[in-house]
Motif scaffolding. Structure first.
Motif, PDB file in Angstrom:
ATOM      1  N   GLN A 271       0.822  -1.210   0.000  1.00  0.00           N
ATOM      2  CA  GLN A 271       0.000   0.000   0.000  1.00  0.00           C
ATOM      3  C   GLN A 271       0.855   1.259   0.000  1.00  0.00           C
ATOM      4  OE1 GLN A 271      -3.097   0.357  -0.550  1.00  0.00           O
ATOM      5  NE2 GLN A 271      -4.456  -0.710   0.838  1.00  0.00           N
ATOM      6  N   LYS A 280      -2.946   1.350   7.056  1.00  0.00           N
ATOM      7  CA  LYS A 280      -3.768   0.530   6.158  1.00  0.00           C
ATOM      8  C   LYS A 280      -4.561  -0.472   6.988  1.00  0.00           C
ATOM      9  CE  LYS A 280      -2.024  -3.683   6.547  1.00  0.00           C
ATOM     10  NZ  LYS A 280      -2.769  -4.954   6.691  1.00  0.00           N
ATOM     11  N   LYS A 427      -6.000   3.543   4.103  1.00  0.00           N
ATOM     12  CA  LYS A 427      -5.949   2.750   2.884  1.00  0.00           C
ATOM     13  C   LYS A 427      -6.444   1.341   3.211  1.00  0.00           C
ATOM     14  CE  LYS A 427      -2.098   5.166   0.628  1.00  0.00           C
ATOM     15  NZ  LYS A 427      -0.706   5.024   0.086  1.00  0.00           N
ATOM     16  N   SER A 453      -7.221   0.374  -2.525  1.00  0.00           N
ATOM     17  CA  SER A 453      -6.166   0.163  -3.510  1.00  0.00           C
ATOM     18  C   SER A 453      -6.782  -0.275  -4.825  1.00  0.00           C
ATOM     19  CB  SER A 453      -5.194  -0.906  -3.010  1.00  0.00           C
ATOM     20  OG  SER A 453      -4.298  -1.293  -4.025  1.00  0.00           O
ATOM     21  N   THR A 458      -2.825  -6.458  -2.613  1.00  0.00           N
ATOM     22  CA  THR A 458      -1.695  -5.683  -2.103  1.00  0.00           C
ATOM     23  C   THR A 458      -0.739  -6.516  -1.252  1.00  0.00           C
ATOM     24  OG1 THR A 458      -3.050  -4.940  -0.244  1.00  0.00           O
ATOM     25  CG2 THR A 458      -2.920  -3.489  -2.148  1.00  0.00           C
TER      26      THR A 458
END
Length: 519
Positions: A271, A280, A427, A453, A458
């Motif tokens: 990320q 995140k 995120k 994302s 990810t």
């Protein structure tokens, strides 16, 4: 002993676009060994996932609260997906620059170096068989030592008591050919033909045997849990060459294995959360909120975990993270699908939950294996409260999605209360992040924008980035940051009063679920 049914075993693939004309474009293969499946993805030099294959493997539940995997079945799934992706890349003439590994973290494997065979089924991070042992250790005053040394808490979630159980009640002999490790070490061993027994600090820091300050195994804690250090893997940097593949493996010989990280740290890297304070959340089998702490290790914080995020190349310093671990997210969706039959596939959850405006007062606490951060209560159990005669499938589905957002808020509020910088953005990634409803609920609960994302893979992307950095496919984290892409951010509601009311109701339900199971 109950494995998943064969109907749940599947392989999925993504077609590979043709290579660019006039240039040879290498890819990094990222092997992502999750809790219920293994997938291999091919990542090109632009940070784009260009091919993937996935295969589920069985779950075993031999007793109440026990969760096991067969390490050979994990390897078979890994080998199958690696072989498929590598073959397709070879067909279009794309070379493989490196392999990166990422994995479910606290799950433990014991195997024999002479036979390459597991000596016992792997004990999964969700397994609760050592809850009483952890409680006894707390009573003995061991918690302070564990917190101070490892940044973790005394909970059966972590690896140390699992290793101890294998070596005692599991009857695994601590002889010269014993090898112990998390799933990354097992897969590296198999990929390198038994030549390399190693792990990285991000995985080692989840075992409850790793000293965060020295960067090595703690002799005191290994002694306390009777774990022979000689059986544990060597600890190497997250991004660096661990070894090369062998002739009889699923991909061509001589490919460097150059990155290895726990799944949540890999997602933080994927990320592009390289700045201190960047955060995140991955909605996977569980949910995991991580905030980059930089290279300064803070004192342990009640209800949260200090962990290693990564160590790059030859750098002696490590990057740390503050983590909140939530045990049940995707696992709840599987429960709705497999045990209740409420949905036939995971993709149905979002539309079903969106078909009603709210949960009509229903609150669902998914404490199937106790509660993780910030509560750390192994005796909590799942609960559905607020049912009426009018409650239907849609209301229950919405309560499940709301619980994902509530649990994340629990963790974020604990982090900020402990001194972390207030979030300006979160995120998100993982399977459940595809639900627009979840992102909206999350933004409303946190009061900050939530950004998904552009690739949901990810975790695999982060492992590829670690490997590609080591092999000079990318030059720096600055270059990687320029590759990251996100969907348009979801903004919180201007009026968050309804979100506050629902969250207070959630906290009341959590309190009722705690301490439910007998000691």
């Amino acid at each position: 002993t109950t494995p998943v049914s064969s109907s749940q075993m599947k392989t999925t693939t993504r077609p590979t676009p043709p290579p660019r004309r006039g240039t040879e474009v290498a890819v990094v293969l990222s092997l992502d060994a999750g809790t219920t499946s293994v997938r291999t993805v091919a990542v090109d030099e632009t940070g784009t996932v260009v091919d993937s294959a996935q295969q589920e493997f069985p779950q075993y539940f031999p007793r109440l609260g026990w969760v096991e995997h067969d390490a050979e079945e994990i390897w078979e799934a890994a080998s199958s997906t690696l072989s498929l992706v590598a073959r397709r890349q070879a067909e279009i003439g794309t070379p493989i620059a490196a392999v990166g590994l990422t994995n479910q973290r606290e799950t433990v494997v014991a195997w024999d170096a002479a036979t390459d065979r597991p000596r016992h089924r792997a004990i999964v991070w969700q397994d609760r068989r050592t809850a009483s042992r952890c409680k006894a250790l707390v009573s003995e005053g061991v918690l302070d030592e564990v917190r101070r040394t490892t940044g973790l808490v005394l909970d059966p979630y972590f690896s140390a008591t699992k290793f101890e159980w294998l070596l005692t009640e599991g009857a695994v002999a601590a002889d010269d050919t014993l090898r112990l490790g998390t799933v990354d070490a097992w897969l590296l061993w198999k990929l390198t033909g038994g030549e390399v027994h190693a792990t990285d600090p991000s995985n080692a820091s989840r075992t409850m045997l790793f000293d965060l300050r020295t960067g090595g195994w703690s002799h005191d804690l290994c002694g306390r849990f009777s774990v022979p250090i000689s059986a544990l893997p060597e600890i190497r940097s997250t991004s660096g060459r661990f070894g090369t593949t062998t002739n009889d493996g699923p991909i061509p010989a001589g490919v460097p294995v150059s990155g290895m990280a726990g799944d949540q740290q890999a997602a933080l890297f994927g990320q592009a959360c390289f700045a201190v304070g960047a955060a995140k959340n991955t909605y996977g089998t569980g949910s995991f909120v991580l905030i980059n702490l930089g290279q300064e290790l803070p004192a342990p914080v009640e209800g949260l975990l200090n962990t290693v995020a990564w160590q790059l190349g030859d750098a002696k310093s490590m990057t740390y993270a503050l983590e909140g671990s939530i045990f049940a997210t995707g696992a709840t969706v599987q429960w709705l699908r497999d045990e209740l039959g409420l949905i036939s596939e995971a993709a149905e959850l979002g539309p079903l939950a969106e078909s009603v405006e709210d949960s009509a007062g229903v609150v669902f606490v998914p404490a199937f294996a106790g509660l993780g951060s910030p509560w750390w209560d192994p005796w909590a159990r799942g609960m559905i409260i607020g049912l009426t005669r009018g409650t239907g499938r849609a209301e229950l589905a919405r309560a499940v999605v709301e619980a994902m957002a509530f649990q994340t808020r629990d963790v974020v509020e604990a982090m900020v209360g402990a001194g972390a910088q207030p979030l300006t953005e979160l995120k998100v990634d993982g399977g459940a992040a595809v639900m627009d409803l979840l992102l909206k609920l999350q933004a409303d609960q946190l009061g900050v924008p939530v950004t998904r994302s552009a690739t949901t893979e990810t975790t695999a992307l982060g492992a590829a980035f670690f490997a590609g950095l080591a092999e000079k496919l990318w030059s720096s984290t600055d270059e990687l940051a320029g590759l990251w892409r996100g969907d348009p951010s979801v903004e919180p509601a201007v009026d968050r009063r309804a979100a506050e009311v629902s969250y207070r109701r959630w906290l009341e339900a959590v309190e009722r679920s705690r301490g439910w199971a007998p000691d």
